[in-house]
Scaffold this motif. Structure first.
Motif, PDB file in Angstrom:
ATOM      1  N   LYS A   5       0.833  -1.199   0.000  1.00 27.66           N
ATOM      2  CA  LYS A   5       0.000   0.000   0.000  1.00 27.66           C
ATOM      3  C   LYS A   5       0.870   1.252   0.000  1.00 27.66           C
ATOM      4  CE  LYS A   5      -3.810  -2.051   2.669  1.00 27.66           C
ATOM      5  NZ  LYS A   5      -4.630  -1.903   3.904  1.00 27.66           N
ATOM      6  N   ILE A  33     -11.350   7.515   0.660  1.00 32.51           N
ATOM      7  CA  ILE A  33     -10.134   6.953   0.077  1.00 32.51           C
ATOM      8  C   ILE A  33     -10.114   5.434   0.204  1.00 32.51           C
ATOM      9  CG2 ILE A  33      -8.721   7.122   2.174  1.00 32.51           C
ATOM     10  CD1 ILE A  33      -6.424   8.115   0.328  1.00 32.51           C
ATOM     11  N   ASP A  34      -9.592   4.772  -0.793  1.00 33.78           N
ATOM     12  CA  ASP A  34      -9.573   3.310  -0.858  1.00 33.78           C
ATOM     13  C   ASP A  34      -8.513   2.749   0.102  1.00 33.78           C
ATOM     14  OD1 ASP A  34      -9.549   0.644  -1.489  1.00 33.78           O
ATOM     15  OD2 ASP A  34      -9.243   0.925  -3.652  1.00 33.78           O
ATOM     16  N   ARG A  35      -8.961   2.194   1.225  1.00 33.03           N
ATOM     17  CA  ARG A  35      -8.027   1.680   2.241  1.00 33.03           C
ATOM     18  C   ARG A  35      -7.356   0.388   1.820  1.00 33.03           C
ATOM     19  NH1 ARG A  35      -7.463   5.160   6.825  1.00 33.03           N
ATOM     20  NH2 ARG A  35      -9.113   6.704   6.575  1.00 33.03           N
ATOM     21  N   THR A  36      -7.846  -0.235   0.751  1.00 30.34           N
ATOM     22  CA  THR A  36      -7.154  -1.434   0.263  1.00 30.34           C
ATOM     23  C   THR A  36      -5.904  -1.067  -0.523  1.00 30.34           C
ATOM     24  OG1 THR A  36      -8.363  -1.579  -1.846  1.00 30.34           O
ATOM     25  CG2 THR A  36      -9.386  -2.605   0.091  1.00 30.34           C
ATOM     26  N   ARG A  37      -5.784   0.204  -0.915  1.00 28.82           N
ATOM     27  CA  ARG A  37      -4.650   0.654  -1.704  1.00 28.82           C
ATOM     28  C   ARG A  37      -3.742   1.610  -0.945  1.00 28.82           C
ATOM     29  NH1 ARG A  37      -5.670   2.225  -7.809  1.00 28.82           N
ATOM     30  NH2 ARG A  37      -3.444   1.800  -7.676  1.00 28.82           N
ATOM     31  N   TYR A  38      -4.299   2.284   0.070  1.00 25.60           N
ATOM     32  CA  TYR A  38      -3.541   3.346   0.724  1.00 25.60           C
ATOM     33  C   TYR A  38      -3.584   3.246   2.243  1.00 25.60           C
ATOM     34  CZ  TYR A  38      -4.186   5.287  -3.950  1.00 25.60           C
ATOM     35  OH  TYR A  38      -4.221   5.452  -5.304  1.00 25.60           O
ATOM     36  N   SER A 342     -14.162   7.986  -4.922  1.00 23.79           N
ATOM     37  CA  SER A 342     -13.002   7.200  -4.511  1.00 23.79           C
ATOM     38  C   SER A 342     -12.004   7.050  -5.656  1.00 23.79           C
ATOM     39  CB  SER A 342     -13.443   5.825  -4.007  1.00 23.79           C
ATOM     40  OG  SER A 342     -12.329   5.062  -3.603  1.00 23.79           O
ATOM     41  N   GLU A 343     -12.521   6.809  -6.861  1.00 22.53           N
ATOM     42  CA  GLU A 343     -11.645   6.673  -8.021  1.00 22.53           C
ATOM     43  C   GLU A 343     -10.977   8.010  -8.361  1.00 22.53           C
ATOM     44  OE1 GLU A 343     -11.950   5.689 -12.794  1.00 22.53           O
ATOM     45  OE2 GLU A 343     -13.499   4.887 -11.459  1.00 22.53           O
ATOM     46  N   ASP A 346      -8.041   8.446  -6.187  1.00 25.93           N
ATOM     47  CA  ASP A 346      -6.976   7.558  -6.676  1.00 25.93           C
ATOM     48  C   ASP A 346      -6.267   8.174  -7.884  1.00 25.93           C
ATOM     49  OD1 ASP A 346      -5.570   4.946  -6.871  1.00 25.93           O
ATOM     50  OD2 ASP A 346      -6.679   4.819  -8.758  1.00 25.93           O
TER      51      ASP A 346
END
Length: 367
Positions: A5, A33-38, A342-343, A346
Protein backbone atom coordinates in the motif's frame (compact mmCIF):
# COMPACT_ATOMS: atom_id res chain seq x y z
CA UNK A 1 -0.60 -6.78 1.37
CA UNK A 2 0.05 -3.93 3.82
CA UNK A 3 3.59 -3.49 2.47
CA UNK A 4 2.25 -2.86 -1.03
CA UNK A 5 0.00 0.00 0.00
CA UNK A 6 1.08 3.56 -0.68
CA UNK A 7 1.43 5.72 2.42
CA UNK A 8 -0.45 8.99 1.90
CA UNK A 9 -0.09 11.94 4.25
CA UNK A 10 -3.25 14.04 4.26
CA UNK A 11 -2.42 17.65 5.19
CA UNK A 12 -5.31 19.89 6.24
CA UNK A 13 -6.45 22.83 8.37
CA UNK A 14 -4.06 25.75 8.03
CA UNK A 15 -3.85 29.40 8.92
CA UNK A 16 -6.24 30.84 6.34
CA UNK A 17 -9.86 31.89 6.65
CA UNK A 18 -10.76 28.67 4.85
CA UNK A 19 -9.51 26.52 7.75
CA UNK A 20 -12.95 25.02 8.42
CA UNK A 21 -13.51 24.31 4.72
CA UNK A 22 -10.23 22.41 4.68
CA UNK A 23 -11.31 20.27 7.64
CA UNK A 24 -14.55 19.38 5.88
CA UNK A 25 -12.73 18.55 2.64
CA UNK A 26 -10.25 16.34 4.50
CA UNK A 27 -13.03 14.57 6.36
CA UNK A 28 -14.67 13.63 3.06
CA UNK A 29 -11.38 12.32 1.65
CA UNK A 30 -10.65 10.27 4.79
CA UNK A 31 -14.05 8.59 4.42
CA UNK A 32 -13.77 7.94 0.69
CA UNK A 33 -10.13 6.95 0.08
CA UNK A 34 -9.57 3.31 -0.86
CA UNK A 35 -8.03 1.68 2.24
CA UNK A 36 -7.15 -1.43 0.26
CA UNK A 37 -4.65 0.65 -1.70
CA UNK A 38 -3.54 3.35 0.72
CA UNK A 39 -2.39 3.79 4.29
CA UNK A 40 -3.58 7.22 5.39
CA UNK A 41 -1.66 9.34 7.87
CA UNK A 42 -3.17 12.64 8.93
CA UNK A 43 -1.53 15.94 9.85
CA UNK A 44 -3.71 18.80 11.03
CA UNK A 45 -2.41 22.37 10.97
CA UNK A 46 -3.96 24.70 13.53
CA UNK A 47 -4.66 28.39 12.94
CA UNK A 48 -1.30 29.28 14.47
CA UNK A 49 0.45 27.17 11.81
CA UNK A 50 1.57 24.30 14.08
CA UNK A 51 1.49 20.79 12.58
CA UNK A 52 0.08 17.85 14.59
CA UNK A 53 0.34 14.17 13.71
CA UNK A 54 -2.59 11.78 13.82
CA UNK A 55 -5.40 14.25 14.49
CA UNK A 56 -8.59 13.47 12.57
CA UNK A 57 -10.58 16.11 10.73
CA UNK A 58 -13.89 14.79 12.07
CA UNK A 59 -12.68 15.21 15.66
CA UNK A 60 -11.26 18.67 14.95
CA UNK A 61 -14.58 19.79 13.44
CA UNK A 62 -16.43 18.74 16.61
CA UNK A 63 -13.91 19.54 19.31
CA UNK A 64 -11.18 21.75 17.84
CA UNK A 65 -7.46 21.10 18.18
CA UNK A 66 -6.34 19.40 21.39
CA UNK A 67 -3.76 21.09 23.64
CA UNK A 68 -0.23 20.78 22.26
CA UNK A 69 0.83 18.50 25.14
CA UNK A 70 -1.89 15.98 24.26
CA UNK A 71 -0.71 15.27 20.73
CA UNK A 72 2.52 15.16 18.76
CA UNK A 73 3.67 18.31 17.03
CA UNK A 74 5.71 17.46 13.94
CA UNK A 75 7.82 19.10 11.29
CA UNK A 76 8.91 18.10 7.83
CA UNK A 77 12.60 17.30 7.60
CA UNK A 78 13.61 19.08 4.41
CA UNK A 79 16.31 16.65 3.32
CA UNK A 80 15.96 15.77 -0.38
CA UNK A 81 17.86 12.53 0.21
CA UNK A 82 15.68 11.43 3.13
CA UNK A 83 12.48 13.46 3.48
CA UNK A 84 10.34 12.49 6.44
CA UNK A 85 8.29 13.87 9.29
CA UNK A 86 9.75 14.12 12.77
CA UNK A 87 7.96 14.58 16.09
CA UNK A 88 9.35 17.51 18.05
CA UNK A 89 8.86 15.65 21.35
CA UNK A 90 10.93 12.67 20.19
CA UNK A 91 7.94 10.37 19.68
CA UNK A 92 8.48 7.62 17.10
CA UNK A 93 6.14 8.07 14.16
CA UNK A 94 4.76 5.20 12.07
CA UNK A 95 7.23 4.09 9.41
CA UNK A 96 9.75 6.54 10.95
CA UNK A 97 7.70 9.38 9.49
CA UNK A 98 8.42 8.31 5.91
CA UNK A 99 5.70 8.38 3.26
CA UNK A 100 5.04 8.03 -0.45
CA UNK A 101 3.05 11.18 -1.24
CA UNK A 102 1.50 14.23 0.43
CA UNK A 103 -2.10 15.15 -0.32
CA UNK A 104 -2.49 18.83 0.62
CA UNK A 105 -6.10 19.73 1.34
CA UNK A 106 -5.28 23.30 2.30
CA UNK A 107 -7.42 26.08 0.87
CA UNK A 108 -6.37 29.71 0.76
CA UNK A 109 -3.08 31.37 1.76
CA UNK A 110 -0.25 29.07 2.89
CA UNK A 111 -2.06 26.16 1.26
CA UNK A 112 -2.89 26.66 -2.39
CA UNK A 113 -0.77 29.72 -3.13
CA UNK A 114 2.52 27.95 -3.86
CA UNK A 115 4.01 28.24 -0.37
CA UNK A 116 3.37 24.69 0.85
CA UNK A 117 4.18 23.45 -2.64
CA UNK A 118 7.56 25.20 -2.44
CA UNK A 119 8.29 23.51 0.88
CA UNK A 120 7.44 20.10 -0.59
CA UNK A 121 9.58 20.81 -3.65
CA UNK A 122 12.54 21.70 -1.41
CA UNK A 123 12.09 18.39 0.39
CA UNK A 124 11.84 16.54 -2.96
CA UNK A 125 8.60 14.72 -2.20
CA UNK A 126 5.61 13.87 -4.40
CA UNK A 127 2.39 15.73 -3.75
CA UNK A 128 -1.08 16.05 -5.23
CA UNK A 129 -2.01 19.10 -7.27
CA UNK A 130 -0.37 22.03 -8.98
CA UNK A 131 3.22 23.07 -8.47
CA UNK A 132 4.56 26.39 -7.22
CA UNK A 133 3.84 28.40 -10.38
CA UNK A 134 0.39 26.99 -11.10
CA UNK A 135 -0.65 27.35 -7.48
CA UNK A 136 0.56 30.94 -7.13
CA UNK A 137 -0.96 32.07 -10.44
CA UNK A 138 -4.22 30.32 -9.62
CA UNK A 139 -4.37 32.04 -6.23
CA UNK A 140 -3.57 35.61 -7.26
CA UNK A 141 -6.60 36.88 -9.16
CA UNK A 142 -4.68 39.83 -10.60
CA UNK A 143 -1.82 37.74 -12.05
CA UNK A 144 -4.25 35.02 -13.09
CA UNK A 145 -6.26 37.52 -15.11
CA UNK A 146 -3.10 38.90 -16.70
CA UNK A 147 -2.20 35.41 -17.91
CA UNK A 148 -5.73 34.80 -19.17
CA UNK A 149 -5.59 38.11 -21.03
CA UNK A 150 -2.30 37.09 -22.66
CA UNK A 151 -4.02 33.91 -23.86
CA UNK A 152 -6.96 36.00 -25.19
CA UNK A 153 -9.52 34.30 -22.96
CA UNK A 154 -12.62 36.52 -22.52
CA UNK A 155 -13.04 38.09 -19.07
CA UNK A 156 -15.05 40.79 -17.36
CA UNK A 157 -13.45 44.24 -17.25
CA UNK A 158 -11.40 44.74 -14.08
CA UNK A 159 -8.95 47.00 -12.27
CA UNK A 160 -6.38 46.15 -9.60
CA UNK A 161 -5.58 48.44 -6.67
CA UNK A 162 -3.11 48.28 -3.80
CA UNK A 163 -4.12 48.89 -0.20
CA UNK A 164 -1.43 51.59 -0.03
CA UNK A 165 -3.09 53.38 -2.98
CA UNK A 166 -6.46 53.29 -1.23
CA UNK A 167 -4.91 54.75 1.91
CA UNK A 168 -3.10 57.57 0.11
CA UNK A 169 -5.56 58.52 -2.67
CA UNK A 170 -8.85 56.85 -1.90
CA UNK A 171 -11.14 59.23 -3.82
CA UNK A 172 -9.00 59.00 -6.96
CA UNK A 173 -9.14 55.18 -6.79
CA UNK A 174 -12.91 55.21 -6.38
CA UNK A 175 -13.28 57.62 -9.30
CA UNK A 176 -11.16 55.26 -11.42
CA UNK A 177 -13.38 52.31 -10.52
CA UNK A 178 -16.53 54.26 -11.35
CA UNK A 179 -15.09 55.39 -14.70
CA UNK A 180 -13.58 52.05 -15.83
CA UNK A 181 -15.93 49.52 -14.20
CA UNK A 182 -19.15 51.19 -13.07
CA UNK A 183 -21.94 49.67 -10.99
CA UNK A 184 -22.72 47.08 -9.93
CA UNK A 185 -19.26 45.66 -9.42
CA UNK A 186 -17.55 43.01 -7.33
CA UNK A 187 -14.70 43.82 -4.96
CA UNK A 188 -12.36 40.94 -4.13
CA UNK A 189 -9.15 40.35 -2.18
CA UNK A 190 -6.68 39.16 -4.81
CA UNK A 191 -5.43 36.18 -2.80
CA UNK A 192 -8.35 34.50 -1.09
CA UNK A 193 -10.88 31.90 -2.14
CA UNK A 194 -14.30 30.58 -1.11
CA UNK A 195 -15.77 34.08 -1.59
CA UNK A 196 -14.10 35.28 1.62
CA UNK A 197 -13.95 39.10 1.72
CA UNK A 198 -15.93 39.50 -1.53
CA UNK A 199 -18.67 42.14 -1.73
CA UNK A 200 -21.06 43.41 -4.37
CA UNK A 201 -21.25 47.20 -4.65
CA UNK A 202 -24.21 48.97 -6.29
CA UNK A 203 -23.20 52.55 -5.54
CA UNK A 204 -20.34 54.63 -4.14
CA UNK A 205 -21.20 54.12 -0.46
CA UNK A 206 -21.28 50.33 -0.85
CA UNK A 207 -18.05 50.48 -2.82
CA UNK A 208 -16.32 52.31 0.03
CA UNK A 209 -17.42 49.65 2.51
CA UNK A 210 -16.49 46.81 0.12
CA UNK A 211 -12.98 48.20 -0.33
CA UNK A 212 -12.54 48.43 3.45
CA UNK A 213 -13.63 44.79 3.83
CA UNK A 214 -11.32 43.54 1.06
CA UNK A 215 -8.27 45.37 2.43
CA UNK A 216 -8.65 43.46 5.70
CA UNK A 217 -7.70 40.31 3.82
CA UNK A 218 -5.12 41.41 1.25
CA UNK A 219 -2.83 44.23 0.16
CA UNK A 220 -4.04 43.85 -3.43
CA UNK A 221 -7.69 44.30 -4.45
CA UNK A 222 -9.41 43.33 -7.70
CA UNK A 223 -12.60 45.11 -8.76
CA UNK A 224 -14.62 43.47 -11.55
CA UNK A 225 -17.56 44.49 -13.68
CA UNK A 226 -20.73 42.58 -12.79
CA UNK A 227 -21.72 39.99 -15.38
CA UNK A 228 -25.34 38.87 -15.40
CA UNK A 229 -25.72 35.26 -16.46
CA UNK A 230 -25.52 31.63 -15.48
CA UNK A 231 -22.73 30.75 -13.06
CA UNK A 232 -21.13 27.66 -14.59
CA UNK A 233 -18.20 25.57 -13.37
CA UNK A 234 -16.09 22.93 -15.08
CA UNK A 235 -13.73 20.48 -13.38
CA UNK A 236 -10.35 19.68 -14.95
CA UNK A 237 -8.24 16.60 -14.26
CA UNK A 238 -4.79 15.68 -15.58
CA UNK A 239 -1.22 16.84 -16.08
CA UNK A 240 0.13 17.37 -19.59
CA UNK A 241 -3.06 16.05 -21.19
CA UNK A 242 -5.92 17.36 -19.02
CA UNK A 243 -9.57 16.59 -19.57
CA UNK A 244 -12.68 18.55 -18.63
CA UNK A 245 -15.86 17.37 -16.96
CA UNK A 246 -19.41 18.18 -17.91
CA UNK A 247 -20.31 21.73 -16.83
CA UNK A 248 -22.45 22.39 -13.79
CA UNK A 249 -24.56 25.44 -13.01
CA UNK A 250 -24.87 27.08 -9.60
CA UNK A 251 -28.16 28.65 -8.57
CA UNK A 252 -27.02 30.78 -5.60
CA UNK A 253 -29.30 31.26 -2.62
CA UNK A 254 -27.90 34.80 -2.31
CA UNK A 255 -27.07 37.44 -4.93
CA UNK A 256 -23.79 35.64 -5.54
CA UNK A 257 -22.19 32.39 -4.43
CA UNK A 258 -21.15 33.40 -0.91
CA UNK A 259 -19.02 31.46 1.56
CA UNK A 260 -22.16 30.43 3.47
CA UNK A 261 -23.92 29.28 0.31
CA UNK A 262 -20.93 27.14 -0.70
CA UNK A 263 -20.46 25.30 2.57
CA UNK A 264 -23.68 25.54 4.59
CA UNK A 265 -26.05 24.05 2.00
CA UNK A 266 -28.64 26.73 2.77
CA UNK A 267 -30.60 26.85 -0.44
CA UNK A 268 -28.15 27.11 -3.32
CA UNK A 269 -28.69 24.39 -5.88
CA UNK A 270 -26.39 22.68 -8.37
CA UNK A 271 -27.60 21.67 -11.82
CA UNK A 272 -25.40 18.93 -13.30
CA UNK A 273 -25.12 18.91 -16.23
CA UNK A 274 -25.82 22.59 -16.75
CA UNK A 275 -28.76 23.36 -19.07
CA UNK A 276 -26.76 24.74 -21.98
CA UNK A 277 -26.65 24.39 -25.75
CA UNK A 278 -24.30 21.65 -26.90
CA UNK A 279 -21.99 24.13 -28.65
CA UNK A 280 -21.68 26.22 -25.46
CA UNK A 281 -20.96 23.13 -23.39
CA UNK A 282 -18.20 22.12 -25.79
CA UNK A 283 -16.65 25.60 -25.75
CA UNK A 284 -16.74 25.75 -21.94
CA UNK A 285 -14.89 22.47 -21.69
CA UNK A 286 -12.31 23.66 -24.21
CA UNK A 287 -11.82 26.96 -22.39
CA UNK A 288 -11.48 25.19 -19.03
CA UNK A 289 -8.57 23.19 -20.40
CA UNK A 290 -7.07 26.35 -21.95
CA UNK A 291 -7.26 28.13 -18.59
CA UNK A 292 -5.71 25.11 -16.85
CA UNK A 293 -2.79 25.12 -19.27
CA UNK A 294 -2.45 28.91 -19.17
CA UNK A 295 -1.48 28.92 -15.49
CA UNK A 296 0.43 25.62 -15.83
CA UNK A 297 -1.86 23.84 -13.39
CA UNK A 298 -1.57 20.12 -12.79
CA UNK A 299 -3.61 17.42 -11.12
CA UNK A 300 -6.87 19.22 -10.53
CA UNK A 301 -8.63 22.53 -10.95
CA UNK A 302 -12.12 23.96 -11.10
CA UNK A 303 -12.70 26.68 -13.68
CA UNK A 304 -15.57 29.14 -13.20
CA UNK A 305 -17.49 30.97 -15.93
CA UNK A 306 -20.43 33.24 -16.58
CA UNK A 307 -22.70 32.54 -19.56
CA UNK A 308 -25.01 35.40 -20.55
CA UNK A 309 -28.46 35.13 -22.08
CA UNK A 310 -26.82 35.89 -25.45
CA UNK A 311 -24.50 32.89 -24.91
CA UNK A 312 -21.43 35.05 -24.33
CA UNK A 313 -18.87 33.26 -22.19
CA UNK A 314 -16.74 35.08 -19.62
CA UNK A 315 -13.98 33.26 -17.75
CA UNK A 316 -14.14 34.20 -14.06
CA UNK A 317 -11.31 32.31 -12.35
CA UNK A 318 -9.48 29.04 -11.82
CA UNK A 319 -9.23 27.32 -8.45
CA UNK A 320 -6.27 24.92 -8.32
CA UNK A 321 -7.34 23.30 -5.04
CA UNK A 322 -11.15 23.27 -5.06
CA UNK A 323 -13.24 22.07 -2.16
CA UNK A 324 -13.82 18.37 -1.52
CA UNK A 325 -16.77 18.63 0.83
CA UNK A 326 -19.82 16.48 0.24
CA UNK A 327 -21.59 19.36 -1.51
CA UNK A 328 -18.55 20.64 -3.42
CA UNK A 329 -18.86 21.02 -7.17
CA UNK A 330 -15.53 19.45 -8.17
CA UNK A 331 -16.22 15.83 -7.11
CA UNK A 332 -19.87 16.13 -8.14
CA UNK A 333 -18.89 17.17 -11.67
CA UNK A 334 -16.57 14.20 -12.05
CA UNK A 335 -19.15 11.83 -10.61
CA UNK A 336 -21.56 13.06 -13.29
CA UNK A 337 -18.78 12.56 -15.85
CA UNK A 338 -18.24 8.93 -14.87
CA UNK A 339 -15.53 9.09 -12.18
CA UNK A 340 -16.77 8.17 -8.67
CA UNK A 341 -15.31 10.00 -5.67
CA UNK A 342 -13.00 7.20 -4.51
CA UNK A 343 -11.65 6.67 -8.02
CA UNK A 344 -11.14 10.44 -8.40
CA UNK A 345 -8.95 10.49 -5.28
CA UNK A 346 -6.98 7.56 -6.68
CA UNK A 347 -6.41 9.32 -10.00
CA UNK A 348 -5.24 12.49 -8.25
CA UNK A 349 -2.69 10.52 -6.25
CA UNK A 350 -1.43 8.79 -9.38
CA UNK A 351 -1.18 12.13 -11.20
CA UNK A 352 0.89 13.51 -8.32
CA UNK A 353 3.26 10.57 -8.52
CA UNK A 354 3.46 10.92 -12.31
CA UNK A 355 4.34 14.60 -12.07
CA UNK A 356 7.00 13.89 -9.45
CA UNK A 357 8.60 11.16 -11.55
CA UNK A 358 8.59 13.40 -14.62
CA UNK A 359 10.41 16.09 -12.65
CA UNK A 360 13.05 13.59 -11.46
CA UNK A 361 14.04 13.16 -15.09
CA UNK A 362 15.14 16.81 -15.28
CA UNK A 363 18.65 17.95 -14.45
CA UNK A 364 19.11 21.14 -12.42
CA UNK A 365 22.87 21.37 -12.93
CA UNK A 366 25.47 20.29 -15.51
CA UNK A 367 27.03 17.76 -13.16
Amino acid sequence: MENHKLRVVLLFGGRSGEHEVSLNSAQSIVKAIDRTRYIVETIGINKQGQWFWGVLPETLIKEGFPPADQTHQVTLVVDPTNPHFMALDGHTLPNQGKFDIVFPVLHGPYGEDGTIQGLLEMANVPYVGSGVLGSSLGMDKDRMKAVFHEKELPQARYVTLLRSDLLSRRDICVDEIETKIGYPCFVKPANLGSSVGISKARHREELMVALDVATIFDRKIVVEKNITGQEVEVAVLGNDHPKASVPGEIKPAHEFYTYEAKYSNIGSSLLIPAPLEESITLRLREMAVEAFRAVEASGLSRVDFFVTSENQIFLNEINTLPGFTEISMYPKLWEASGIPYSELIDQLIQLGLERFQDKQNCKISRE
